[in-house]
Write a protein that holds these residues in place. Sequence first.
Motif, PDB file in Angstrom:
ATOM      1  N   SER A 132       0.831  -1.212   0.000  1.00 37.83           N
ATOM      2  CA  SER A 132       0.000   0.000   0.000  1.00 37.83           C
ATOM      3  C   SER A 132       0.864   1.260   0.000  1.00 37.83           C
ATOM      4  O   SER A 132       0.608   2.204  -0.748  1.00 37.83           O
ATOM      5  N   VAL A 133       1.885   1.289   0.852  1.00 32.70           N
ATOM      6  CA  VAL A 133       2.766   2.463   0.908  1.00 32.70           C
ATOM      7  C   VAL A 133       3.483   2.661  -0.422  1.00 32.70           C
ATOM      8  O   VAL A 133       3.553   3.779  -0.948  1.00 32.70           O
ATOM      9  N   ALA A 134       3.998   1.564  -0.995  1.00 30.38           N
ATOM     10  CA  ALA A 134       4.696   1.683  -2.281  1.00 30.38           C
ATOM     11  C   ALA A 134       3.752   2.173  -3.370  1.00 30.38           C
ATOM     12  O   ALA A 134       4.112   3.039  -4.183  1.00 30.38           O
ATOM     13  N   GLY A 135       2.521   1.654  -3.405  1.00 25.82           N
ATOM     14  CA  GLY A 135       1.559   2.103  -4.406  1.00 25.82           C
ATOM     15  C   GLY A 135       1.182   3.557  -4.252  1.00 25.82           C
ATOM     16  O   GLY A 135       1.070   4.298  -5.234  1.00 25.82           O
ATOM     17  N   ILE A 136       0.991   4.003  -3.002  1.00 23.81           N
ATOM     18  CA  ILE A 136       0.625   5.407  -2.764  1.00 23.81           C
ATOM     19  C   ILE A 136       1.765   6.333  -3.161  1.00 23.81           C
ATOM     20  O   ILE A 136       1.556   7.372  -3.801  1.00 23.81           O
ATOM     21  N   VAL A 137       3.003   5.965  -2.807  1.00 25.37           N
ATOM     22  CA  VAL A 137       4.147   6.809  -3.165  1.00 25.37           C
ATOM     23  C   VAL A 137       4.322   6.871  -4.680  1.00 25.37           C
ATOM     24  O   VAL A 137       4.523   7.948  -5.252  1.00 25.37           O
ATOM     25  N   LEU A 138       4.217   5.714  -5.348  1.00 23.58           N
ATOM     26  CA  LEU A 138       4.386   5.698  -6.801  1.00 23.58           C
ATOM     27  C   LEU A 138       3.288   6.481  -7.512  1.00 23.58           C
ATOM     28  O   LEU A 138       3.531   7.091  -8.554  1.00 23.58           O
ATOM     29  N   ALA A 139       2.079   6.481  -6.971  1.00 26.18           N
ATOM     30  CA  ALA A 139       0.997   7.250  -7.584  1.00 26.18           C
ATOM     31  C   ALA A 139       1.070   8.726  -7.205  1.00 26.18           C
ATOM     32  O   ALA A 139       0.686   9.597  -7.986  1.00 26.18           O
ATOM     33  N   ALA A 140       1.583   9.021  -6.002  1.00 22.24           N
ATOM     34  CA  ALA A 140       1.598  10.410  -5.530  1.00 22.24           C
ATOM     35  C   ALA A 140       2.588  11.270  -6.296  1.00 22.24           C
ATOM     36  O   ALA A 140       2.318  12.449  -6.539  1.00 22.24           O
ATOM     37  N   VAL A 141       3.714  10.711  -6.688  1.00 15.75           N
ATOM     38  CA  VAL A 141       4.738  11.524  -7.356  1.00 15.75           C
ATOM     39  C   VAL A 141       4.210  12.155  -8.640  1.00 15.75           C
ATOM     40  O   VAL A 141       4.246  13.385  -8.792  1.00 15.75           O
ATOM     41  N   PRO A 142       3.661  11.390  -9.599  1.00 14.59           N
ATOM     42  CA  PRO A 142       3.151  12.060 -10.795  1.00 14.59           C
ATOM     43  C   PRO A 142       1.926  12.930 -10.526  1.00 14.59           C
ATOM     44  O   PRO A 142       1.752  13.976 -11.161  1.00 14.59           O
ATOM     45  N   LEU A 143       1.074  12.513  -9.567  1.00 12.88           N
ATOM     46  CA  LEU A 143      -0.094  13.340  -9.260  1.00 12.88           C
ATOM     47  C   LEU A 143       0.293  14.691  -8.698  1.00 12.88           C
ATOM     48  O   LEU A 143      -0.289  15.722  -9.052  1.00 12.88           O
ATOM     49  N   VAL A 144       1.277  14.714  -7.811  1.00  8.22           N
ATOM     50  CA  VAL A 144       1.733  15.986  -7.236  1.00  8.22           C
ATOM     51  C   VAL A 144       2.358  16.864  -8.315  1.00  8.22           C
ATOM     52  O   VAL A 144       2.095  18.070  -8.386  1.00  8.22           O
ATOM     53  N   LEU A 145       3.166  16.259  -9.185  1.00  7.13           N
ATOM     54  CA  LEU A 145       3.788  17.051 -10.254  1.00  7.13           C
ATOM     55  C   LEU A 145       2.741  17.612 -11.211  1.00  7.13           C
ATOM     56  O   LEU A 145       2.831  18.782 -11.630  1.00  7.13           O
ATOM     57  N   LEU A 146       1.731  16.814 -11.568  1.00  9.56           N
ATOM     58  CA  LEU A 146       0.667  17.320 -12.430  1.00  9.56           C
ATOM     59  C   LEU A 146      -0.142  18.406 -11.725  1.00  9.56           C
ATOM     60  O   LEU A 146      -0.550  19.391 -12.351  1.00  9.56           O
ATOM     61  N   SER A 147      -0.389  18.233 -10.432  1.00  8.51           N
ATOM     62  CA  SER A 147      -1.143  19.242  -9.687  1.00  8.51           C
ATOM     63  C   SER A 147      -0.388  20.563  -9.616  1.00  8.51           C
ATOM     64  O   SER A 147      -0.986  21.629  -9.727  1.00  8.51           O
ATOM     65  N   ILE A 148       0.910  20.488  -9.431  1.00  8.46           N
ATOM     66  CA  ILE A 148       1.708  21.721  -9.405  1.00  8.46           C
ATOM     67  C   ILE A 148       1.635  22.408 -10.763  1.00  8.46           C
ATOM     68  O   ILE A 148       1.504  23.626 -10.857  1.00  8.46           O
ATOM     69  N   GLY A 149       1.684  21.635 -11.845  1.00 10.76           N
ATOM     70  CA  GLY A 149       1.639  22.220 -13.176  1.00 10.76           C
ATOM     71  C   GLY A 149       0.285  22.789 -13.546  1.00 10.76           C
ATOM     72  O   GLY A 149       0.197  23.851 -14.150  1.00 10.76           O
ATOM     73  N   PHE A 150      -0.809  22.086 -13.176  1.00 16.64           N
ATOM     74  CA  PHE A 150      -2.147  22.514 -13.593  1.00 16.64           C
ATOM     75  C   PHE A 150      -2.865  23.367 -12.549  1.00 16.64           C
ATOM     76  O   PHE A 150      -3.625  24.260 -12.896  1.00 16.64           O
TER      77      PHE A 150
END
Length: 197
Positions: free
Chosen positions: A140-158
Motif C-alpha cells: 500500500s505504501v509503495a503504491g501510494i508513493v508511486l501514484a503520488a509523485v506524478p499526481l503531485v507534479l501534475l497538480s503543481i503544473g495545472f
Amino acid sequence: MGDGARVEARVVATYRRALGFGPIVVSRDLARAHTTTGLDSAILARPADLGPLLARWPGVAVGESTDGPQAGEASAQSLVNLAVLGVLLAYVLVAVANRLVATTTGRREELDGLRRLGATPRQLRRMLRVEAAMIGAGASVAGIVLAAVPLVLLSIGFLAGPLPAGPYWPVPALVLVVGLIVWLAVELPGRATRRVG
C-alpha cells in the motif's frame, strides 16, 4: 472556426494552465457568429448571480449541471479509460494473490518444522497474519508513493499547488482491498497447510 470559416484574431494574452479552458479561448461575440443558433449552449453561474441573469433572459431554464465536461461529468472516453484501468488492476491483484498463495503453500515444511520445535497453532497463525500485514502495508505504501509523485507534479503544473483535485476516497478503499486480498491469500492456504501437516 467550428463552421470551417477562417478568421484573423488578435492574441491579447497567453496562459500556461489550461485546466478548465481549451488551448484557445475566444470572445463570445466571435464564437457566436459561427454557431448555428447564435445562442449560448450553457452559462455557468454562481447562485448569487442567478437573479440578474434570470431578469436579463426571461424563460431561461436553470439546472444543477450541464452536459459539458466542465461540469464534472465523465465522458465516454474517460469511462473506457477507467474500465481498462480496472481490468489491469484486477489482473495485477490476481497475479499477486496467486504468487502469495503459492508461496504460503510452499512453506509447509517450514511450518511443520516450527510446530515440531514447539510452536503452537495460535503462534503460527499470528506469525502468518503479521507477515500478511507487513506485505499489505508495504504494498500500500509503495503504491501510494508511486501514484503520488506524478499526481503531485501534475497538480503543481495545472493547479499551482501540490494537492490533486478529485475525491480522496479511492485511496483508503484500495488500501482495504489490497489488505483483504493479501490476508485471504496468506490466511486460507496457511490454514490448509497447517491442517495437512
